[in-house]
Design an enzyme around this catalytic site. Sequence first.
Site, PDB file in Angstrom:
ATOM      1  CE  LYS A  59     -37.009 -43.921  34.290  1.00 14.93           C
ATOM      2  NZ  LYS A  59     -35.839 -44.734  33.925  1.00 14.93           N
ATOM      3  CD  GLN A 103     -36.142 -47.795  31.804  1.00 14.07           C
ATOM      4  OE1 GLN A 103     -36.251 -46.573  31.847  1.00 14.07           O
ATOM      5  NE2 GLN A 103     -36.074 -48.529  32.891  1.00 14.07           N
ATOM      6  CG  ASP A 126     -30.445 -43.146  34.231  1.00 16.55           C
ATOM      7  OD1 ASP A 126     -31.237 -42.670  35.073  1.00 16.55           O
ATOM      8  OD2 ASP A 126     -30.795 -43.924  33.321  1.00 16.55           O
TER       9      ASP A 126
HETATM   10  C1  BQF Z   1     -44.060 -46.245  42.912  1.00 19.73           C
HETATM   11  C2  BQF Z   1     -36.516 -49.716  38.128  1.00 19.73           C
HETATM   12  C3  BQF Z   1     -35.767 -51.916  38.710  1.00 19.73           C
HETATM   13  C4  BQF Z   1     -35.071 -52.021  37.511  1.00 19.73           C
HETATM   14  C5  BQF Z   1     -35.072 -50.974  36.607  1.00 19.73           C
HETATM   15  C6  BQF Z   1     -42.984 -45.040  41.013  1.00 19.73           C
HETATM   16  C7  BQF Z   1     -41.369 -46.129  39.610  1.00 19.73           C
HETATM   17  C8  BQF Z   1     -41.545 -47.294  40.311  1.00 19.73           C
HETATM   18  C9  BQF Z   1     -42.424 -47.333  41.393  1.00 19.73           C
HETATM   19  C10 BQF Z   1     -40.425 -46.055  38.465  1.00 19.73           C
HETATM   20  C11 BQF Z   1     -37.289 -48.509  38.370  1.00 19.73           C
HETATM   21  C12 BQF Z   1     -38.059 -48.329  39.642  1.00 19.73           C
HETATM   22  C13 BQF Z   1     -37.323 -47.527  37.394  1.00 19.73           C
HETATM   23  C14 BQF Z   1     -43.149 -46.217  41.741  1.00 19.73           C
HETATM   24  C15 BQF Z   1     -38.151 -46.288  37.527  1.00 19.73           C
HETATM   25  C16 BQF Z   1     -38.504 -46.903  39.843  1.00 19.73           C
HETATM   26  O1  BQF Z   1     -45.057 -45.522  42.909  1.00 19.73           O
HETATM   27  O2  BQF Z   1     -43.744 -46.960  43.881  1.00 19.73           O
HETATM   28  C17 BQF Z   1     -42.087 -44.993  39.957  1.00 19.73           C
HETATM   29  O3  BQF Z   1     -40.839 -45.678  37.394  1.00 19.73           O
HETATM   30  N1  BQF Z   1     -39.084 -46.380  38.620  1.00 19.73           N
HETATM   31  C18 BQF Z   1     -36.546 -47.701  36.209  1.00 19.73           C
HETATM   32  O4  BQF Z   1     -36.535 -46.847  35.321  1.00 19.73           O
HETATM   33  O5  BQF Z   1     -35.838 -48.812  36.033  1.00 19.73           O
HETATM   34  C19 BQF Z   1     -35.813 -49.832  36.921  1.00 19.73           C
HETATM   35  C20 BQF Z   1     -36.490 -50.781  39.018  1.00 19.73           C
END
Ligand code: BQF
Length: 298
Positions: A59, A103, A126
């Site tokens: 992020k 987060q 969010d």
């Molecule tokens: C990629 C998330 C589960 C629980 C809380 C790029 C992200 C992930 C994968 C990423 C996720 C999942 C995020 C890829 C943010 C997505 O290249 O495939 C980016 O950073 N995510 C989160 O903040 O909290 C989560 C999944």
Amino acid sequence: MATLIDGKLIAAQIKADIAQQTKDFVGDEDSGTGYGVTPGLAVIIVGDDKASRIYVNNKKKACEEVGFYSEEIALPAKTSQKELLDIIDNLNKRVDIDGILVQLPLPKHLNEKTILGAISPKKDVDAFSPFNVGRVMIGEYRFLPCTPAGVMELIKSTGIEISGKNCVVIGRSNIVGKPMAMMLLHENGTVTICHSKTQNLAEITSKADILVSAVGKAKFVTADMVKEGAVVIDVGMNHDEDGKLCGDVDFAAVEPKAGFITPVPGGVGPMTIAMLMKNTLTAAKIHAAAPAKRNPKK
Ligand code: BQF
């Protein structure tokens, strides 16, 4: 053979567009264009969950790419509810911060509902606070939750019409499944939500023209569960036997049968981040048009 939906590429295009919009929004002091303020995102992380650390870094990096100011507030796992609420209260009042996100998941002693509810709806990028959750339900929203919003963009990229189609969502979380179903419904899909208590799951999913899986189990979606030519969107973030990142869909088995399919990594994940950037710019635009008072009267 399915067409691969390249989430990484589509996210890059969206971020490039946001970077240009941000340039225009900030403007240029000499020629007197723009607002002269930089969109700002505050990211709060509590504790040292490994996955959360990666997500927060993603992020912050995206903020840099699009030209936002970002601020990480890293707190120890033992942070009290009161301390966290005070920090959110302070961020709510700051004029240089347009978006605030906490987060997830939070350590167990913190009440997620109370904390998400403390974020000002105007800065809730969010869209997890109750006000914005309700807004999505009635289709009158400023912010859409990032992951389902990203999925909608991926579906739209296929050129497949949602209206009238059978849309099946597997998973009913407040963060993905429920808002996902609502957004597909707003686009006039015929929507079914499946979950852990669903009977005859494969029978239902194999009628889906558009199938979205948000379960959290590797190889959960098998070829027999998928309709020939379907759009298959994989929201899962799991690890396989070898510890490699993978989604919910048994990709090798489902790919030959699907019409369109998203990979993991490089599918929904990058879109989640791109949509967060979109929401933060939207928040900055709203704040610039109706700035908060620096010394509000009591
Ligand atoms: C990629 C998330 C589960 C629980 C809380 C790029 C992200 C992930 C994968 C990423 C996720 C999942 C995020 C890829 C943010 C997505 O290249 O495939 C980016 O950073 N995510 C989160 O903040 O909290 C989560 C999944």
